[in-house]
Structure formats: structure tokens, C-alpha cells
Design a protein around this motif. Structure first.
Motif, mmCIF file in Angstrom:
data_model
loop_
_atom_site.group_PDB
_atom_site.id
_atom_site.type_symbol
_atom_site.label_atom_id
_atom_site.label_comp_id
_atom_site.label_asym_id
_atom_site.label_seq_id
_atom_site.Cartn_x
_atom_site.Cartn_y
_atom_site.Cartn_z
ATOM 1 N N LYS A 260 -2.983 14.333 23.716
ATOM 2 C CA LYS A 260 -4.010 13.913 24.394
ATOM 3 C C LYS A 260 -3.747 13.318 25.862
ATOM 4 O O LYS A 260 -3.051 12.278 26.079
ATOM 5 N N ALA A 366 -2.090 32.032 10.567
ATOM 6 C CA ALA A 366 -2.711 31.038 11.490
ATOM 7 C C ALA A 366 -4.213 30.957 11.306
ATOM 8 O O ALA A 366 -4.744 31.998 11.724
ATOM 9 N N ASP A 368 -5.918 27.836 13.088
ATOM 10 C CA ASP A 368 -5.887 27.149 14.117
ATOM 11 C C ASP A 368 -4.573 26.375 14.670
ATOM 12 O O ASP A 368 -4.323 25.503 14.101
ATOM 13 N N GLN A 370 -4.280 24.350 17.182
ATOM 14 C CA GLN A 370 -4.489 23.030 17.400
ATOM 15 C C GLN A 370 -4.160 22.129 16.259
ATOM 16 O O GLN A 370 -3.431 20.915 16.480
ATOM 17 N N THR A 371 -4.144 22.372 15.034
ATOM 18 C CA THR A 371 -3.725 21.702 14.010
ATOM 19 C C THR A 371 -2.897 22.237 13.215
ATOM 20 O O THR A 371 -2.465 21.671 11.942
ATOM 21 N N LEU A 373 -3.203 24.903 11.416
ATOM 22 C CA LEU A 373 -3.933 25.184 10.114
ATOM 23 C C LEU A 373 -3.783 26.615 9.599
ATOM 24 O O LEU A 373 -3.791 27.680 10.403
ATOM 25 N N ARG A 398 -7.178 30.736 -2.888
ATOM 26 C CA ARG A 398 -6.819 30.972 -1.376
ATOM 27 C C ARG A 398 -6.770 29.103 -0.900
ATOM 28 O O ARG A 398 -7.652 28.481 -1.212
ATOM 29 N N ILE A 405 -0.348 18.168 7.824
ATOM 30 C CA ILE A 405 -1.219 17.346 6.548
ATOM 31 C C ILE A 405 -0.428 17.229 5.458
ATOM 32 O O ILE A 405 -0.167 16.150 4.806
ATOM 33 N N GLY B 230 -8.005 16.979 25.019
ATOM 34 C CA GLY B 230 -6.688 17.457 24.299
ATOM 35 C C GLY B 230 -6.972 18.804 23.513
ATOM 36 O O GLY B 230 -6.367 19.293 22.940
ATOM 37 N N ILE B 231 -8.304 19.113 23.567
ATOM 38 C CA ILE B 231 -8.902 20.484 22.867
ATOM 39 C C ILE B 231 -8.191 21.512 23.650
ATOM 40 O O ILE B 231 -8.436 21.488 24.933
ATOM 41 N N PHE B 232 -7.867 22.545 23.083
ATOM 42 C CA PHE B 232 -7.500 23.812 23.919
ATOM 43 C C PHE B 232 -8.059 24.881 22.993
ATOM 44 O O PHE B 232 -8.172 24.916 21.924
ATOM 45 N N SER B 453 -8.435 35.353 13.143
ATOM 46 C CA SER B 453 -7.259 35.244 12.021
ATOM 47 C C SER B 453 -7.713 36.053 10.691
ATOM 48 O O SER B 453 -8.794 36.168 10.496
ATOM 49 N N GLN B 464 -10.452 36.268 4.098
ATOM 50 C CA GLN B 464 -11.022 35.227 5.103
ATOM 51 C C GLN B 464 -10.576 35.768 6.413
ATOM 52 O O GLN B 464 -9.564 36.223 6.803
ATOM 53 N N ASP B 484 -14.878 26.687 15.112
ATOM 54 C CA ASP B 484 -14.283 26.413 13.883
ATOM 55 C C ASP B 484 -14.951 27.326 12.739
ATOM 56 O O ASP B 484 -15.142 26.867 11.465
ATOM 57 N N GLN B 488 -15.173 33.651 3.998
ATOM 58 C CA GLN B 488 -14.600 34.067 2.930
ATOM 59 C C GLN B 488 -15.429 34.855 2.079
ATOM 60 O O GLN B 488 -16.494 34.391 1.871
ATOM 61 N N ILE B 541 -16.689 28.689 6.150
ATOM 62 C CA ILE B 541 -16.060 27.449 6.099
ATOM 63 C C ILE B 541 -16.080 26.754 7.545
ATOM 64 O O ILE B 541 -15.844 27.767 8.660
ATOM 65 N N THR B 543 -13.252 25.174 9.931
ATOM 66 C CA THR B 543 -11.844 25.044 9.938
ATOM 67 C C THR B 543 -11.159 24.008 10.831
ATOM 68 O O THR B 543 -9.867 23.763 10.992
ATOM 69 N N ALA B 544 -12.127 23.293 11.067
ATOM 70 C CA ALA B 544 -11.593 21.870 11.909
ATOM 71 C C ALA B 544 -10.828 20.866 11.122
ATOM 72 O O ALA B 544 -11.127 20.677 9.871
ATOM 73 N N ARG B 545 -9.592 20.292 11.742
ATOM 74 C CA ARG B 545 -8.974 19.394 10.905
ATOM 75 C C ARG B 545 -8.593 18.307 11.654
ATOM 76 O O ARG B 545 -8.406 18.618 13.149
ATOM 77 N N LYS B 546 -8.158 17.201 11.071
ATOM 78 C CA LYS B 546 -7.441 16.119 11.871
ATOM 79 C C LYS B 546 -6.069 15.996 11.636
ATOM 80 O O LYS B 546 -5.835 16.005 10.464
ATOM 81 N N ILE B 547 -5.001 15.817 12.632
ATOM 82 C CA ILE B 547 -3.844 15.647 12.364
ATOM 83 C C ILE B 547 -3.202 14.664 13.097
ATOM 84 O O ILE B 547 -3.890 13.936 14.212
#
Lengths: 441, 547
Positions: A260, A366, A368, A370-371, A373, A398, A405, B230-232, B453, B464, B484, B488, B541, B543-547
């Protein structure tokens, strides 16, 4: 004919260099013999053999480059291909990212070629298919499989004295075994440089066991589970992670390794401390090409640690980007080694109170960047573990999970084994995210 | 197969939507001037083919076909203010397939110049067939096919894009990149992929078909970065790969579908789309993250094509149903017993899905397929019921049918032809219904535009999908962009949740250049048409996650 010796390759490359009238020239010469056999429904469906050789010449004027190829290696053909490359180079627009060719480099030999594999012929493949089919038939099951072998060489050279040569061989086998009623399915695959290690019958037997054991699976609710990913299941997710260690996209702000506000996460601890991943073309279990063969490249590929005890240690750089950033141009990993532990898959299962054994993952895509995922599904045998024992087969799930993570939730890694050119241990992961059920077998 | 494989081809490294090189076998870089060479005269091709066919007959072949193919490709890739590569390739050779003693044999020869080479390849193919016959348990049963004599076919109304100077195409892409950057994108990649298949087919049935097939795919991806967070976010083009020429890049007002964002029909305005994309990718960064749950989905044809491809196109390939692809792509839930029952509800009564090798502008459009069957159209799902599959001449008897459909394709002269997907499309609604009218009744929904995707299991039950643009619908109105989002579903449940399809006015084609299948892998181009359709109560669903 398709596999030239180092001396023969050098002669061809020298001739091409001798015909050059451009500012710079890069030559690569590759030859390969390969064969395959495919079978399904317990009988052979297709088979084939090919042999090819290709001389590729990249000529450069200033920052303009052009590439031409030929499969003929007589003097006239070599002269023509050089002249065609020069003609194409004159037509090309300037490439602002062009970097001048490398001086001579030292390349260490890598043990990637085996005569045993080079000698594989149609009979060997037919016998292999027969063994595999017989293993399934005996158990009253249907086998579909594929055997492919290749042996060949890669040589490179340029006008500044760079020369590299490497011979390699490979054999790949995979089989899917299904029950007659379609209620069970198992898979096994092996790949080696040296076919002496290949055991088609015992590999198919494993697929047979999985097909029988996975029959009549029960449904479990999707959610977060402790999982044990067999090496076959973990390899693709890990490969996707390793191939994302590109410095340019991280520095441009469009990678999971971007920081960031700018910069990268190089040096940060992003994974559990049990995670160490490196690549090494000289590793005896997964030897590979010791130089980068792309036009205008030719860098030696060295052992590189990407993650050490959870910390990001290196990012890969193209020659252009490394030049711009004044850093060492580290070549991206092909195969990788995930350092594991000393426990077998059976021991990992034995030490699991409740969890899911995943033998294979499929259609991983893929979701996302960004993560990092990814989504995909379990396939060809998924099992419920309770009190250290496999209790019963479960329906396929699935998943939606990021390897970043996942590797923060690593409980234990077992003994690595070779899967598709990498060394991958069975991994025990907590809180792996399954998002829905599939009826597929 | 993905876009990266095309780019890999640019550096000449060898390579389903699976990874395989795209017509790379024997594809040699050439001077673009050679794209104007006419290739071998048709009379020479006939002479060569006859030499092979006569040899095959002498070897006892009950059937043989010869394909003499010249494959021309041009790929131009750019980023921001620079050209990354211009690759021009040509691949030329002949493939011979013979049916001897009830088994197939195949052999190929590069740069075929004379009868001797064809004869040699034919003998090799015959020997392989004879060897295979010794271990075959059941002889091949080939459906009869009439011969069409000497015929020809060309992609209709095409302006050959390979003959447009490369400079003009490069300038176009760099202009596109400039427009993206001026409108707020941080990065942009744009590409132009052009294909010309010059295919000559001859068989012992007496067909000699000379075909000239053109395909084009202009595309881009823009990336916007919010430095503070930092989001792209990315947004890819809403173009489709199509069976057209350079005229695809010249639009008339009737080629555009206006609405929340402009979409395209017979032609594509790349400047308009990239300008919108730059803005939309920036807006996406600050868009609302979707709340997971059940939604009514309104799916644009630029998105729905991929869902049709994965959940119907592949599931109704007969070789998958029979287990021939079990070790890689998988089998199919749409088993023969379901088809035989005549009662299998693949979808709701509004679901009519057909296979079609004749549709103008589609990637699969040809005059004859790669085993001499005239291109045709047939139903796969009629009023929701599974009624047919896609099959080749040696499979069709399994369906108690001897009318071949035209589902055979090989991606090169050097590859053996096998069953490949026809254009598989959802028929537009029969009663007049605009997209606005379709959205008007939706209380809680998401409108999805563009493909993203995708993932589906090996029997085509559970899938999905993501997308490019997601708009929240509340009480019949589009209220804001979402991010996000992925949905499914189970194939049968999903198609049974279809409640409405817009009418013919909204019918458009999407498609792919990269449908992968087989071991060793082959790649095929295929289109899928639909009008905007509504599916009720689909699971979405976040699809956002935190890493």
C-alpha cells in the motif's frame, strides 16, 4: 537426427552467427523426439510419435528485432533464415525495452537427460498402457490414461560469445480409474526425467484403490475444514503462488506483493514460518534447463530462495526491469521445491482428529489477483478423516482459497514428492474454505 | 488455454480452456507480405489429395480423408506506449486419415510439395491403422456421407485483416492505449489476434472442399490503482472473438447496444469501450462490495456465452459422455439414459439451446467440417428437455442416427480431427421483451456484463463464474456498481431457474479462441449466442479476502 550433440549444435549455431549482418544476433536450436499413447474405456484410442528440430534466429538492428525459424539445417537454409530474420527486424518498430545481448556466461551441467527415457518406443508405451488397463480390468473398473515421453536438446548462442547446451528427457503418465456405475473415481500421475523410476502398474493400482474407496460418497456441509492436501492436490495452487513472484507487477502496484502506498513486500513475513520455497535447476529430483533460452536472454538459472521461514526473500526480474531498477536479473522459477518434513502422508492422517483428505484439485482459476484468491474443485477421491483414520468418502467440494491464506494456516508439511516437475509435500492446513458441494464423480 | 499462451507464442516458446499451444505446430515466422500469396492452386491440391486417396484405396481403406492446410496467424501485442511483439506465422502441410480393417490411422507431412510425400504419409497412416486394428475390440462404424464434388466456402463479406498494413494496426492499438491512459487507467494492454485457415478437404466420399476461414479478436485489459488504499481493479474489453474480418472494427450505430454501458453486436468500437473501461475500472475500486446471498441474475450475452459453453456446450459432447475424455477434461452428467428417457429437464421450458455451424459471424462457421459433413444446425435442448448431443461420424450410430452433424475439427494439418464443440447458443425469447422490460420486474438482483473468472467440475454439475461489470438492481432499477461478485450453481438447477429471455433484437455472440481438449491438447474457436436472460434465486458469494 532431432537430438544433436553439443559439438554438432555449436557448428550449426556458428554458421548462423557467421551469416549475420545485423548489429546483434541471438540463435537458439532445439530438437525433440516424443511419443504418446492415449487410452480410454480400457482400450487404446490414439497414439503417435513426432520428431522435430527448429533453428530460431533473432536479428537486431538498434532496438528493432525480428525472429525467423527453419527446420532445415543445411548451409543454404541457415543463410536464408538469418536473412529473413534481418528482413523482419528492419520492418519491426523500436522496442524501448530491448536490452543488449549478454556476454559469455558459465553454465553448470544439469543431470536432466537419461538414456532409459530416450529409449522409450511404441512397444514400451503399448505395454505400459496394457499394464495400466489390466490393473483396472482385474478390479472390474474402467481406465483412461495417457503416457508421453520426450527427449531433446536446447542450445543457444549469440554474437558476443554466449553458448549454452543442455539435453533433457521426460516421461509423464496419468490415469483415471472409474467404477462401472460411475460412483467412484481415482487418479494417479507420475513424471520423471529418468523412466527407471516410473511404475505404471503401481501408480494405476493407487488410482484403482481410490476409485473403489471413493464410491458412494456422503455429503458434508461446505465450510471451513482442516484439510490434508496430497502433493498432487497442492502442486497447482503452490505453482500459481510461485509464478506470481514477479517484481515488475509488484512494483507497478498490481500484485498481491504490492505494498500500500508503493513498493513491494519483499522482506516481509507473509507466510507461516514453516514455509520455505526455492527453485534449483540442479536438484537431482527435478533437474531442468540451467539457462533462459528466450530470444535475447541466456541468463544462467541459479538456485533461488523465494520464501524462507515465511519471509519473501526474492522476486524475479526481466533483464529490462532489472536494468531499470539496477538490481540482479533473477530468472523466474520453473519447477520449485517446497521444503517439507519427515512425516509420511499416512502419519499426517494419523495425527488428524477431524479433517478432509483431498487427493486432487481440478479446474483451478484465479478469482482475485489482489489476494491471489483461486477457485476450483476436489476430484477423484475426497475422504473424511476422524481420530486419525479415513472414515468414509465424501462428495466433492468447490473451494475458494488463497495460497497466501492457506500457507498462513499451515499446520504441518510431510515428505515432498515429485509432481509435474516440482517437489511438493503433503500439507495439513486448517480452515481451508469450501464454499459449495458438487455431485460430480 | 488463455491469452498468455498467445503471448508465449510471440516469443516462440512451445505451449481450456486448457493449456496447449495455439496452432503452433509448424508455425514459422514469416514476412507479412507472404499473407498475400495465394498458396497452392486448388488444382494442385486436388492432384495431391487424389494421390493420397488412391493409395488409401489400394491399401484397403474403406474410407480416407486428406486435409491440406495453410494456417496464417498474426498477433500484435502492446502495452501503454509500446509494441511488445508483432508475430506473423505460417504453417503448411497435410494430414491423412484412413480407415483400414475397421481402425483409424493418421499421419501428417509438413510443407507438402509432391505426390510422393502424400503417398508416403498415406502408407504410414495405413500401417498405423492396421496395427491398431490388431488390438481393437470393436471396429469403427462410420456413418455414410454423400460426396459434394468440388465445392468452396469463404467467411462471408470479409475484409482480410491480414492484408491491412501492420503499421495501421499498431497505430490503432497505441491510440487505444492513449485513450485508456487519458481517461484514468494506470496500465493498459491491447492486442489484435488474426487467424486465416485455408483448408482443403478431400475424401473417398467424393468431396473436395476448398475453404477460406477468417477470424479476428481485438481486445484489451485496463488496470486502475488506488494508491491510497493499494486496491487495483481491471476491466477487460467487451469485444468478442468473431468469424469476421477487419470490418469488425468499423461500427454503425446499429452495431451498438446502449444501456448502462455500451455493448456490441456485428462490429466493435474499441475506442468507446476502452474509454468506458478506464472510467469503470476506477469506479470499481470504490464500488460497494456485494453482500452474499440469493439474487435474481440478469446476464448479458457478453457474459452468458461462457456459462453456456461450460455447462451445456461441453456437457453435450458425446465423446465426454462416453468416457473418452475421462482422464483429462472429464465426463458428463448428461448421460445417455437421461437423453433416452426423453424427459430429462435440463432447464425450464423457456430453455431452447441449439448447435449451429452455419451462423454468420460465428467462430465455428464453415461450409464443411473436417470430415466432409455439410455445416448444419440442430437442437440440443428443446423446451427444457435434452434431445441430442454433438457427435462425429464414427459416434453418431450410438444415438441410433446416421445423419452426421458436422462436429469434427482439427486445429492443424498435423493434428488428427476429433469431436469439437459447434457454436452452441440459447435461442432468443419468442415474445417481444426488451432488456429494460426484463429488469423492470427484478426486486433484488445483479446485472452482469462481460466474462471473468470461470470454473466447473469434471462432470459439469457445479460451476462458479465472475464477470467484468456488476450492477445492483433494486425494485426494477439499476442503482450502483458492485464488486467482489461471483455466482455458484448446479447446471440443472441454474437452467431450470431461467424465467425470461429477451427477444431477437438483443441476440449477440460471445466466444473463445481457446477451447482446449484432448491429449496431446488441441485448441478450437467457438461462439455462443444468446439474448439477455434472467435466472431467479442464484447463490452469489463475496470474493473479497484479507491477506
Amino acid at each position: 537426427m532431432a537430438i544433436l550433440s553439443e559439438q554438432e549444435a555449436k557448428i550449426v549455431i556458428s554458421k548462423a552467427l557467421g551469416f549475420s549482418g545485423s548489429d546483434e544476433i541471438f540463435v537458439s536450436l532445439k530438437g525433440e523426439n516424443n511419443g504418446n499413447i492415449r487410452y480410454a474405456g480400457n482400450s487404446v484410442s490414439t497414439s503417435g510419435e513426432t520428431s522435430n528440430i527448429s533453428l530460431s534466429v533473432t536479428s537486431v538492428f538498434g532496438k528493432k528485432s525480428g525472429t525467423a525459424t527453419t527446420s532445415e539445417l543445411d548451409e543454404e537454409a541457415i543463410r536464408k533464415v538469418v536473412s529473413r530474420a534481418e528482413e523482419l527486424a528492419r520492418l519491426a518498430p523500436d522496442n524501448p525495452e530491448y536490452v543488449k545481448g549478454l556476454q559469455a556466461q558459465q553454465f553448470q551441467p544439469t543431470p536432466s537427460f537419461f538414456t532409459s527415457t530416450d529409449q522409450i518406443d511404441a512397444d514400451y508405451r503399448a505395454q505400459g498402457a496394457l499394464h495400466s488397463i489390466e490393473s483396472g480390468k482385474k478390479a472390474g473398473l474402467n481406465v483412461a490414461g495417457f503416457i508421453q515421453n520426450a527427449s531433446g536438446f536446447t542450445a543457444i548462442g549469440n554474437d558476443k560469445g554466449l553458448f549454452g547446451y543442455n539435453k533433457a528427457s521426460s516421461v509423464n503418465f496419468s490415469a483415471t480409474v472409474r467404477t462401472e456405475d460411475g460412483s467412484g473415481s481415482g487418479y494417479a500421475a507420475q513424471d520423471y526425467n529418468d523412466s527407471a523410476h516410473l511404475n505404471i502398474k503401481s501408480a494405476t493400482d493407487i488410482a484403482v484403490q481410490k476409485a473403489l474407496a471413493s464410491s458412494k460418497a456422503r455429503a458434508l456441509e461446505p465450510g471451513k475444514y482442516t484439510v490434508i492436501l496430497e502433493p498432487q492436490a497442492g502442486q497447482e495452487l503452490l505453482r500459481n503462488l510461485v509464478s506470481s513472484f514477479d517484481a515488475r507487477s509488484a512494483e507497478e502496484g498490481r500484485s498481491f506483493l504490492s505494498k500500500k502506498g508503493g513498493g513491494t513486500r519483499l522482506g516481509e513475513k507473509l507466510f507461516d514460518e514453516k514455509v520455505t520455497i526455492y527453485s534449483d535447476p540442479f536438484h537431482r529430483d527435478i533437474p531442468s534447463l540451467p539457462f533462459s533460452p528466450d530470444p535475447g536472454d541466456g541468463r544462467p538459472i541459479e538456485k533461488t530462495v523465494w520464501v524462507e521461514k515465511g519471509v519473501v526473500k526474492n522476486l524475479s526480474y526481466s533483464r529490462y526491469w532489472a536494468d531499470k531498477k539496477s538490481v540482479k536479473p533473477i530468472v523466474a522459477a520453473g519447477g520449485f521445491i517446497f521444503e517439507g518434513g519427515t512425516k509420511s502422508l499416512a502419519e499426517l492422517i494419523k495425527n488428524t482428529e477431524r479433517g478432509i483428505l483431498v487427493t486432487r484439485l481440478w479446474y483451478i482459476r484465479a478469482v482475485d489477483p489482489q489476494t491471489l484468491l483461486y477457485t476450483g474443485l476436489t476430484r477423484d477421491g475426497t475422504f473424511y478423516i476422524e481420530n486419525g483414520q479415513i472414515k468414509y468418502p465424501v462428495k466433492n467440494f468447490r473451494f475458494n482459497e488463497s495460497p497466501v491464506i492457506m500457507l498462513n494456516n499451515l499446520e504441518e508439511a510431510g515428505i515432498p514428492q515429485r509432481v509435474r516437475g516440482s517437489l511438493v509435500p503433503p500439507l495439513k492446513i486448517r480452515d481451508f474454505t469450501f464454499t459449495s458441494l458438487s455431485d460430480a464423480v | 488455454m488463455n491469452r498468455r499462451d498467445f503471448i508465449q507464442l510471440g516469443s516462440l516458446s512451445a505451449g481450456a480452456l486448457l493449456a496447449t499451444s495455439f496452432a503452433a505446430r509448424g508455425a514459422n515466422p514469416v514476412h507479412p507480405q507472404s499473407f498475400s500469396d495465394p498458396g497452392l492452386d486448388v488444382s494442385i491440391k486436388k492432384r495431391l489429395a487424389d494421390a493420397g486417396l488412391n493409395t488409401a484405396r489400394k491399401q484397403g481403406a474403406t474410407y480416407a480423408d486428406i486435409r491440406i492446410g495453410r494456417y496464417l496467424n498474426q498477433f500484435i501485442t502492446t502495452r501503454e506506449d509500446r509494441v511488445q511483439s508483432i508475430v506473423n506465422t505460417e504453417s503448411f502441410g497435410a494430414g491423412v486419415r484412413v480407415l483400414v480393417n475397421g481402425s483409424w490411422g493418421f499421419a501428417a507431412v509438413e510443407n507438402v510439395k509432391n505426390e510422393e510425400q502424400i503417398v508416403k504419409a498415406t502408407l504410414a497412416a495405413a500401417n498405423i491403422a492396421k496395427a491398431n486394428a490388431k488390438i481393437a475390440s470393436v471396429p469403427i462404424e462410420l456413418a455414410p456421407q454423400i460426396g459434394y464434388g468440388e465445392v468452396s466456402w469463404q467467411t462471408p463479406g470479409v475484409q482480410n485483416a491480414l492484408q491491412i498494413p501492420a503499421r495501421e494496426k499498431v497505430d490503432l492499438l497505441l491510440e487505444v492505449n492513449r485513450a485508456a491512459l487519458e481517461n484514468g487507467a494506470n496500465f493498459v494492454n491491447s492486442n489484435l489476434f488474426l487467424i486465416n485457415e485455408q483448408k482443403y478437404f478431400a475424401s473417398t466420399d467424393g468431396t473436395y472442399a476448398d475453404q477460406d476461414v477468417h477470424r479476428i479478436w481485438p481486445n484489451f485489459t485496463v488496470t486502475s490503482i488506488d494508491k491510497s488504499t493499494g486496491i487495483f481493479q481491471t476491466r477487460s474489453s467487451l469485444s468478442s472473438p468473431v468469424g469476421r474480418g477487419y470490418e469488425y472494427l468499423k461500427t454503425n450505430p446499429t452495431d451498438k447496444v446502449t444501456g448502462v454501458t455500451t455493448r456490441y453486436n456485428r462490429a466493435y468500437d474499441i475506442f468507446e469501450d476502452v474509454t468506458a473501461a478506464a472510467r469503470q475500472s476506477r469506479e470499481k475500486s470504490s464500488a460497494k462490495s456485494v453482500e452474499a446471498g440469493k439474487y435474481d441474475l440478469v446476464l448479458d450475452p457478453s457474459h452468458l456465452w461462457l456459462t453456456i459453453h461450460e455447462s451445456v456446450g461441453h456437457a453435450t459432447e458425446l465423446d465426454r459422455v462416453l468416457g473418452f475424455e475421462a482422464n483429462l477434461a472429464g465426463t458428463s452428467f448428461a448421460t445417455l439414459d437421461k437423453w433416452k428417457s426423453g424427459k430429462f429437464n435440463y432447464g425450464s421450458q423457456k430453455v431452447n439451446i441449439f448447435a449451429d455451424k452455419t451462423q454468420e459471424g460465428s467462430l465455428g462457421a464453415v461450409g464443411w467440417d473436417d470430415e466432409g459433413v455439410k455445416a448444419t444446425k440442430w437442437d440440443l435442448i428443446k423446451n427444457g428437455i435434452l434431445v441430442n448431443y454433438q457427435a462425429t461420424r464414427d459416434q453418431i450410430h450410438i444415438l441410433n442416427n446416421n445423419q452426421p452433424q458436422g462436429s469434427s475439427y482439427a486445429d492443424s494439418w498435423s493434428s488428427v480431427q476429433f469431436q469439437r464443440m459447434a457454436n452452441v447458443s440459447l435461442q432468443a425469447g419468442k415474445t417481444p421483451l426488451s432488456v429494460d422490460e426484463l429488469i423492470r420486474d427484478v426486486k433484488k438482483g445483479i446485472y452482469i456484463i462481460g466474462d471473468g473468472s470461470y470454473s466447473i467440475d469434471q462432470q459439469r454439475y457445479n460451476f462458479q463464474f465472475g464477470g467484468q461489470l456488476f450492477y445492483e438492481i433494486r425494485d426494477g432499477k439499476i442503482i450502483n456498481q458492485l464488486k467482489d461478485v461471483a455466482y455458484q450453481a448446479n447446471t440443472q438447477e441454474f437452467w431450470n431457474s431461467l424465467v425470461a429471455v429477451s427477444d431477437e433484437r438483443d441476440y449477440r455472440l460471445g466466444g473463445t479462441f481457446f477451447d482446449g481438449k484432448g491429449q496431446p491438447g488441441q485448441s478450437s474457436s467457438v461462439s455462443h449466442g444468446s439474448a439477455t436472460a434472467r435466472f431467479n434465486g442464484v447463490n452469489v458469494i463475496n470474493t473479497a479476502r484479507k491477506i
